[in-house]
Design a protein around this motif. Structure first.
Motif, PDB file in Angstrom:
ATOM      1  N   ALA A 115      12.160 -16.613 -34.164  1.00 37.16           N
ATOM      2  CA  ALA A 115      11.773 -15.631 -33.090  1.00 37.16           C
ATOM      3  C   ALA A 115      11.375 -14.376 -33.699  1.00 37.16           C
ATOM      4  N   ASN A 116      10.078 -13.782 -33.316  1.00 34.18           N
ATOM      5  CA  ASN A 116       9.338 -12.625 -33.873  1.00 34.18           C
ATOM      6  C   ASN A 116      10.629 -11.377 -34.298  1.00 34.18           C
ATOM      7  N   GLY A 117      11.504 -11.353 -33.409  1.00 33.94           N
ATOM      8  CA  GLY A 117      12.460 -10.420 -33.449  1.00 33.94           C
ATOM      9  C   GLY A 117      13.392 -10.882 -34.658  1.00 33.94           C
ATOM     10  N   ALA A 118      13.848 -12.056 -34.937  1.00 36.88           N
ATOM     11  CA  ALA A 118      14.352 -12.482 -36.347  1.00 36.88           C
ATOM     12  C   ALA A 118      13.565 -11.981 -37.522  1.00 36.88           C
ATOM     13  N   SER A 119      12.142 -12.434 -37.125  1.00 33.72           N
ATOM     14  CA  SER A 119      11.444 -11.984 -38.496  1.00 33.72           C
ATOM     15  C   SER A 119      11.267 -10.689 -38.830  1.00 33.72           C
TER      16      SER A 119
END
Length: 165
Positions: A115-119
């Motif tokens: 997920a972009n938030g995890a990135s």
């Protein structure tokens, strides 16, 4: 994982300010300090932090300025300046192209779905990891390490206090 752009930006601002202090403490002479002859030098790790913003284009962000180059500069001031430039390029792309909703989208990264938030969380952890490596090499190069996560041994001595062993 971050779910709000503003939450990321608040934490990121604090962390990147620490990285800027570390980069500002480097000297041209210290850039060649090696981990070992088979690993990156202090300058190589510092430049890696600059280049790490390049990887964010793999998540779909488009930058309005050129990416950091491949060649490690011989100047500590250039590395610190390029870090600040790439940080701002990244900020503009992030705030202009992503929303809180975008943070939930997944992208293939390093052979996995992230997920972009995890990135964004990985981006912070990655920088913290390499900053720690740099602090050890800075000591080996005879540099004063700035406060990273609280006062340093040198700070304690400057305050007239006994540093912890």
């Amino acid at each position: 994982m971050f779910t709000k752009i503003d939450d990321f930006l608040k934490e990121w601002e604090t962390d990147t300010a620490v990285t800027e202090r570390v980069l500002d403490a480097l000297t041209d002479e210290s850039l060649g300090q090696p981990v070992t002859d088979k690993h990156r030098t202090l300058g190589g790790i510092a430049w890696h932090l600059v280049q790490s913003y390049n990887y964010m284009t793999g998540l779909g962000l488009e930058y309005d300025e050129p990416l950091a180059g491949d060649e490690i500069p011989a100047s500590a001031a250039v590395i610190a300046s390029e870090y600040r430039r790439m940080k701002e390029v990244f900020r503009r792309a992030l705030t202009g192209q992503w929303t809180d909703e975008t943070l939930r989208r997944t992208v293939s990264m390093m052979g996995e779905e992230w997920a972009n938030g995890a990135s964004l969380r990985f981006t912070l952890n990655h920088e913290i990891h390499h900053r720690g490596q740099m602090s050890v090499l800075m000591r080996q190069a005879g540099l004063r390490v700035p406060a990273i996560a609280g006062q340093t041994r040198d700070d304690w001595i400057d305050m007239g206090r006994d540093p912890l062993p």
